[in-house]
Scaffold this motif. Structure first.
Motif: not given
Length: 255
Positions: A119-135
């Motif tokens: 979850c994030g604040l409105p406008g935040t790019s949300l990850p599609a999977n675990w790998g997207d969290l790396g950066p």
């Protein structure tokens, strides 16, 4: 014959006692079953209108039984009490606990599915999977094994002790994304007046079950049948909408 004062007072006392007895509220019957859960708002609440509480009451009532649900946050203690037969069972627990607690039997129909989301604040790019969290800069509650076991190495990781601290990090800009269970995240954000967006597709899904002490084994399959019927006839969805409807997320994946 004229009633003397002592006798008159006696008669009046008897009448007054009768009024007290007749006017006194009825003592609530003890439940046939007492279960525990380790999940808090919005799954349970002090008014007894949390999803777990309403579902357990309705499920057992359809079998002609009265059940109540208590919150016990000491998970190991709760399992031992149920395994020893001190309590009748547990609600909202992961599969496979009978391997460690042989006196527990799972009802073979999942109670609900727990979604773990980013979850994030409105406008935040949300990850599609675990790998997207790396950066990304990410935060979660310490001890939540679903995140500790699946989260890859990230640019910045913060761990906190509870949901309130987690959202405080997000509000202050000290993290980009928080990892949480969907409904607790939405409830806590609403409570704090914080707009929150969460991934529709969860990072992980965990089916959760009801367990009974094996002395109630004869009820396991009938309760499973009743739970399936509640999902089919719309009453399960109605309970979910009542419990979660104002949190702004779909309940369609809950069952």
């Amino acid at each position: 014959m004229r009633i003397g004062f002592p006798l008159t007072r006696f008669v009046l006392s008897i009448l007054a006692l009768g009024e007290l007895v007749l006017g006194a509220p009825a003592i609530a019957a003890e439940p046939d079953f007492r279960l525990t859960t380790g999940m808090v708002e919005p799954w349970t609440n002090s008014a007894g209108t949390g999803f777990h509480q309403m579902l357990i009451r309705d499920l057992f009532q359809r079998r002609g039984l009265k059940a109540e649900l208590d919150v016990n946050l000491a998970s190991a203690r709760a399992f031992k009490l149920a395994d020893d037969g001190v309590t009748d069972g547990l609600a909202g627990r992961v599969a496979g606990m009978e391997k460690e607690f042989p006196n527990l039997v799972a009802i073979p129909e999942r109670m609900f599915v727990n979604d773990f989301v980013a979850c994030g604040l409105p406008g935040t790019s949300l990850p599609a999977n675990w790998g997207d969290l790396g950066p990304r800069a990410v935060a979660h509650i310490i001890g939540w094994q679903v995140f500790e076991h699946n989260l890859p190495k990230v640019r910045d990781l913060s761990t906190v002790k509870d949901s309130s601290q987690l959202l405080a990090l997000l509000r202050s800009g000290h993290t980009e994304l928080i990892l949480h269970e969907r409904w607790q995240a939405m409830w806590q954000a609403q409570r704090q007046g914080l707009k929150l967006v969460c991934t529709d597709a969860p990072l992980a899904r965990t089916p959760m079950f009801i367990y009974l002490n094996r002395r109630h084994g004869a009820l396991v399959e009938p309760l499973a049948q009743t739970l399936r019927a509640m999902k089919a006839d719309g009453s399960y969805d109605a309970i979910a909408r009542t419990a979660f409807g104002d949190l702004g997320a779909s309940t369609t994946g809950l069952k």
